[in-house]
Design an enzyme around this catalytic site. Structure first.
Site, mmCIF file in Angstrom:
data_model
loop_
_atom_site.group_PDB
_atom_site.id
_atom_site.type_symbol
_atom_site.label_atom_id
_atom_site.label_comp_id
_atom_site.label_asym_id
_atom_site.label_seq_id
_atom_site.Cartn_x
_atom_site.Cartn_y
_atom_site.Cartn_z
ATOM 1 N N LYS A 129 41.983 42.756 43.294
ATOM 2 C CA LYS A 129 43.221 43.534 43.133
ATOM 3 C C LYS A 129 43.823 43.315 41.748
ATOM 4 O O LYS A 129 44.427 44.226 41.182
ATOM 5 C CB LYS A 129 44.217 43.174 44.236
ATOM 6 C CG LYS A 129 43.842 43.786 45.576
ATOM 7 C CD LYS A 129 45.032 43.894 46.490
ATOM 8 C CE LYS A 129 44.654 44.630 47.760
ATOM 9 N NZ LYS A 129 45.709 44.603 48.760
ATOM 10 N N LYS A 209 33.176 48.570 49.805
ATOM 11 C CA LYS A 209 33.811 48.571 51.124
ATOM 12 C C LYS A 209 34.567 49.885 51.340
ATOM 13 O O LYS A 209 35.178 50.400 50.401
ATOM 14 C CB LYS A 209 34.800 47.393 51.172
ATOM 15 C CG LYS A 209 35.364 47.100 52.537
ATOM 16 C CD LYS A 209 36.488 46.086 52.454
ATOM 17 C CE LYS A 209 37.774 46.716 52.003
ATOM 18 N NZ LYS A 209 38.994 46.000 52.379
ATOM 19 N N LYS A 212 40.897 53.082 51.538
ATOM 20 C CA LYS A 212 41.682 54.259 51.190
ATOM 21 C C LYS A 212 41.824 54.351 49.668
ATOM 22 O O LYS A 212 41.716 55.432 49.093
ATOM 23 C CB LYS A 212 43.058 54.165 51.857
ATOM 24 C CG LYS A 212 43.731 55.509 51.908
ATOM 25 C CD LYS A 212 45.052 55.503 52.593
ATOM 26 C CE LYS A 212 45.790 56.789 52.238
ATOM 27 N NZ LYS A 212 47.199 56.731 52.530
#
Ligand code: TYM
Length: 353
Positions: A129, A209, A212
């Site tokens: 992230k 993976k 969204k």
């Protein structure tokens, strides 16, 4: 981590008493993809008859990255609504919103004081992230797993059904529990991750993976036509180039998705068909479409119905939060005592009784 679930209930007096507690959470994206569903939510539903289950829409986790402020509340309700539609009904478990129980963040602060910064810097999700959100690598992003540990441990939950990507966070929760117990007082269980049959669904690109953010997903509320548009171009075994090439289902993400939606006998036929090239990828995908639609349509219908009953959904969230808060306050009382803090909150607790 463990894969099977022991039927850990005890007969006591007149009924069955659930003796272990389950906790899990999901971020309020407002949309749930099939990875979330087969990796976590469907497992959550399975557990409600076996354990005391608490499921949470983790809105405080969602604000660790940029988000549309005006949409967060709606996304939170929509996510809760989907959970209820999937079968997490108030008669069987608690579904609530994280920010409605402020003790989560209170306990996270305490855990911050016993968690080495190095442990958080090593977390794979944090590193990913931090790369994705270079301009906003904030403290909350790094602290995300500590709040997650607090979510679980405030309820003394021992079982945490999650997808594979969350196992590292649950391991950290175990370490935090262990450290707290040995330094102060044994209050917390050491929680274990519980993985479903399909704990890691890749995106339709077959590489990363399903998520969204990467826009490589199939949503559980999508119409058949839209699912097919995505499925028909989904990457399969890349070594199977022509129709008559023999495939390897174990290198194929579409087959992994099949394992989550398709019954064993049909799965064996698909597996053999692929290995012998007696079926092609499109045949395989058509069967998958049928199986997915069979499972997802009733959920979509339930969601449509609940959209007309938002008052009911809010009431469920409210009542669950109240119940959860009672448990959370009792744990915080014990924690403050163990830490040697001036613990004046016990009076509030007594008035609750
Ligand atoms: P979130 O919202 O990112 O994911 C919710 C659940 O879906 C699983 N999942 C997947 N499983 C299989 N394949 C995939 N492609 C896939 N994508 C997502 C996740 O593993 C997760 O179980 N950090 C948590 C939320 C959380 C939490 C907690 C979980 C906050 N506090 C306490 C357990 C206990 C998360 O990943 O949410």
């Amino acid at each position: 981590m463990f894969f099977g679930v022991n039927f850990r209930v005890q007969k006591q007096g007149f009924g069955v008493v659930k003796v272990n507690r389950v906790f899990s959470g999901i971020q309020p994206t407002g949309e749930i993809h099939i990875g979330n569903y087969v990796g976590a939510i469907r497992e959550w539903v399975r557990l409600v008859d076996l354990y005391d289950c608490i499921y949470c829409v983790v809105d405080y986790h969602a604000i660790t990255v940029e988000y549309p402020v005006e949409e967060l509340a709606k996304r939170t309700i929509d996510t809760a609504l989907i959970l209820i539609a999937c079968g997490l009904v108030p008669e069987k478990c608690k579904v609530f919103v994280q920010s409605a129980v402020p003790e989560h963040t209170e306990l996270a602060w305490i855990f911050n004081c016993i968690t080495p910064v190095g442990d958080l810097e090593r977390m794979t999700q944090f590193k990913d992230k931090a790369k994705q959100h270079r301009k906003n690598v904030n403290m909350g992003l790094m602290d995300y797993p500590v709040l997650q540990a607090a979510d679980i441990l405030i309820y003394k939950a021992g079982i945490v059904p999650v997808g594979e990507d969350q196992v590292q966070h649950i391991e950290l929760s175990r370490e935090i529990a262990r450290k707290f117990n040995s330094r102060f007082k044994t209050i917390f269980p050491e929680p274990k991750a519980l993985l479903s049959r399909a704990p890691r669904i890749l995106g339709l690109d077959g590489k990363s993976k399903m998520s969204k953010t990467l826009n490589n997903y199939i949503g559980i509320l999508e119409e058949e036509k839209s699912i097919w548009e995505k499925l028909k171009v989904a990457v399969t075994d890349t070594n199977r180039v022509r129709r008559y090439d023999k495939g390897n289902p174990h290198l194929c993400n579409v087959f992994t998705i099949h394992t989550a939606f398709t019954e064993d006998e049909v799965l064996m036929e698909i597996e053999n068909g692929c290995k012998t090239a007696s079926i092609g990828c499109i045949d395989c995908k058509k069967v998958l479409l049928e199986k997915m639609v069979r499972e997802l349509v009733p959920i979509r219908e339930k969601v449509e119905k609940l959209k007309g009953e938002i008052g009911y959904v809010k009431e469920v969230l409210h009542i669950s939060a109240q119940r959860c808060r009672e448990i959370a306050r009792a744990t915080m009382h014990e924690v403050r005592e163990a830490l040697g803090l001036l613990n004046l909150h016990f009076k509030d607790l007594q008035t609750l009784k």
